[in-house]
Design a protein around this motif. Sequence first.
Motif, mmCIF file in Angstrom:
data_model
loop_
_atom_site.group_PDB
_atom_site.id
_atom_site.type_symbol
_atom_site.label_atom_id
_atom_site.label_comp_id
_atom_site.label_asym_id
_atom_site.label_seq_id
_atom_site.Cartn_x
_atom_site.Cartn_y
_atom_site.Cartn_z
ATOM 1 N N PHE A 271 0.881 -1.199 -0.112
ATOM 2 C CA PHE A 271 0.033 0.084 -0.041
ATOM 3 C C PHE A 271 0.893 1.163 0.014
ATOM 4 C CE2 PHE A 271 -3.499 -2.780 1.935
ATOM 5 C CZ PHE A 271 -4.367 -2.740 0.494
ATOM 6 N N ALA A 276 -0.914 4.838 -1.097
ATOM 7 C CA ALA A 276 -2.291 4.818 -0.266
ATOM 8 C C ALA A 276 -1.693 4.204 0.940
ATOM 9 C CB ALA A 276 -3.221 4.220 -0.967
ATOM 10 N N GLN A 278 -2.323 4.557 4.065
ATOM 11 C CA GLN A 278 -3.610 4.398 4.867
ATOM 12 C C GLN A 278 -4.095 3.225 5.101
ATOM 13 O OE1 GLN A 278 -3.731 6.605 2.224
ATOM 14 N NE2 GLN A 278 -5.541 6.466 1.042
ATOM 15 N N TYR A 279 -4.339 2.604 3.804
ATOM 16 C CA TYR A 279 -5.061 1.356 3.800
ATOM 17 C C TYR A 279 -4.322 0.361 4.340
ATOM 18 C CZ TYR A 279 -7.927 2.966 0.383
ATOM 19 O OH TYR A 279 -8.930 3.753 -0.482
ATOM 20 N N ASP A 282 -5.910 0.204 7.766
ATOM 21 C CA ASP A 282 -7.458 -0.160 7.578
ATOM 22 C C ASP A 282 -7.649 -1.238 8.329
ATOM 23 O OD1 ASP A 282 -10.216 -0.708 6.657
ATOM 24 O OD2 ASP A 282 -10.021 0.852 5.041
ATOM 25 N N ARG A 284 -9.885 -3.472 7.902
ATOM 26 C CA ARG A 284 -10.228 -4.492 6.577
ATOM 27 C C ARG A 284 -9.078 -5.161 5.864
ATOM 28 N NH1 ARG A 284 -13.572 -1.213 2.387
ATOM 29 N NH2 ARG A 284 -11.657 0.274 2.957
ATOM 30 N N PHE A 285 -8.004 -4.482 6.252
ATOM 31 C CA PHE A 285 -6.853 -4.984 5.404
ATOM 32 C C PHE A 285 -5.488 -5.240 6.280
ATOM 33 C CE2 PHE A 285 -9.084 -1.879 2.384
ATOM 34 C CZ PHE A 285 -9.963 -2.774 1.851
ATOM 35 N N SER A 286 -5.510 -4.736 7.605
ATOM 36 C CA SER A 286 -4.374 -4.733 8.290
ATOM 37 C C SER A 286 -3.741 -5.993 8.697
ATOM 38 C CB SER A 286 -4.546 -3.828 9.446
ATOM 39 O OG SER A 286 -5.540 -4.424 10.262
ATOM 40 N N ALA A 298 -10.185 -4.850 -1.465
ATOM 41 C CA ALA A 298 -8.868 -4.568 -1.481
ATOM 42 C C ALA A 298 -8.673 -4.700 -2.950
ATOM 43 C CB ALA A 298 -8.032 -5.739 -0.792
ATOM 44 N N ILE A 301 -9.600 -1.544 -4.885
ATOM 45 C CA ILE A 301 -8.757 -0.280 -4.840
ATOM 46 C C ILE A 301 -7.403 -0.607 -5.407
ATOM 47 C CG2 ILE A 301 -7.360 0.692 -2.696
ATOM 48 C CD1 ILE A 301 -9.722 -0.303 -0.548
#
Length: 408
Positions: A271, A276, A278-279, A282, A284-286, A298, A301
Amino acid sequence: MSRVMKGVKVLEVAQFTYVPAAGAVLADWGADVIKIEHPVRGDTQRGFVNLGGMQVNPKRSPFVEHPNRGKRSVGVDVSKPEGVKIIYELAKSADVFLTNYLPNQRQKLKIDLEHIRAANPNIIYARGSAYGDKGPERDVGGFDSTAFWNRSGIAHALSPPELGGPLGQSIPAFGDSIGGMFIAGGISAALFHREKTGEAMEIDVSLLSTAWWAAGTSIDMALDSGRVGSASMPSSGSAPGNPFLGNFTTADGGTINLCTLTPGPHIRSLFEHLGAPQYADDPRFSTAKSLMENWQAASSIIVELFAQQPFHYWREHLKSFTGQWAPVQSLLDMGQDEQALANDMLFEVEAGDGGEPIKLVRNPVQFNHEPVANTRAPEASEHTEIVLMEMGLAWEEIEALKELGAIA
């Protein structure tokens, strides 16, 4: 370069790319490869003047150079008794007899195992075929497009059902070159075995077995499960379940392949490289678990982010990404690939037309980090007199054989 096969003599009675490619590898490694060609026509492949729709200069033909570099060519008509006698005389001092003639042809010409071993009981006899030297189709010929690509299941496996039919083989001699490498490996093992035990082996490699080995994991899975997977049509986006696995289209229509099978350790790196970061924080994706659960979001994005920059940008920018990825390149692009060139994957030979040197792909085995050094493919029958004089024939005998049409 390290010539690990120096002192090994190979007698090659073969045409086209499959099997001659094995001789080319052995020549790269330092073997003295004597290529037997028809005294008038030469190897049938010398007559190919069209490659993938492009006209080919016979004096710098990839069809000839790739499978024949480094060899010596002797023009012998093996259909004449005088010609076969020359084969037997050459076989007496050879370590390996290499052929892709069909069984009925070998028997008719008297160059089968029985006759060659009568001349030299210690010779290694290597056969390449389309479908193998046993079974009801051992006398059936074929090319890599038939035996390697289509019959093997590879064409079917690589063709999305939506196409309505199988993909054609777009790379000439694809299976031929792979199979030739396998034959060279088998010959190497047989030479080692003979050195250790004194036993001379027979070797068989088919294009069908070459393809089955290349696709072995998928074939094993299919036979075990009773199911086969299917290829999908090209698209920009990830594979189900893992958004870090798939092809992604760039702003200018190029493609970047992500193949990060274990995405967890590389979430932040990807990311950040995509601009990006910041994702990566997130929820949802960390973590790997949450990323897998939310793979569709994901993927969307990642598709959007890749589409913001051109192919060349990503080609350079992703070099520091910690996961696994690749630019989807053309065969022509590979000629400028810095990593391929750093590993000596190309070498040059002089051109038969006197023009710029010809670039050839080296075989995949490298010894002591050294590049391949080899000579161009011979002209048809170029070394006939030299080789026969080395064999002990007087010039008068050579002239007599020429008059009979037994040699070039």
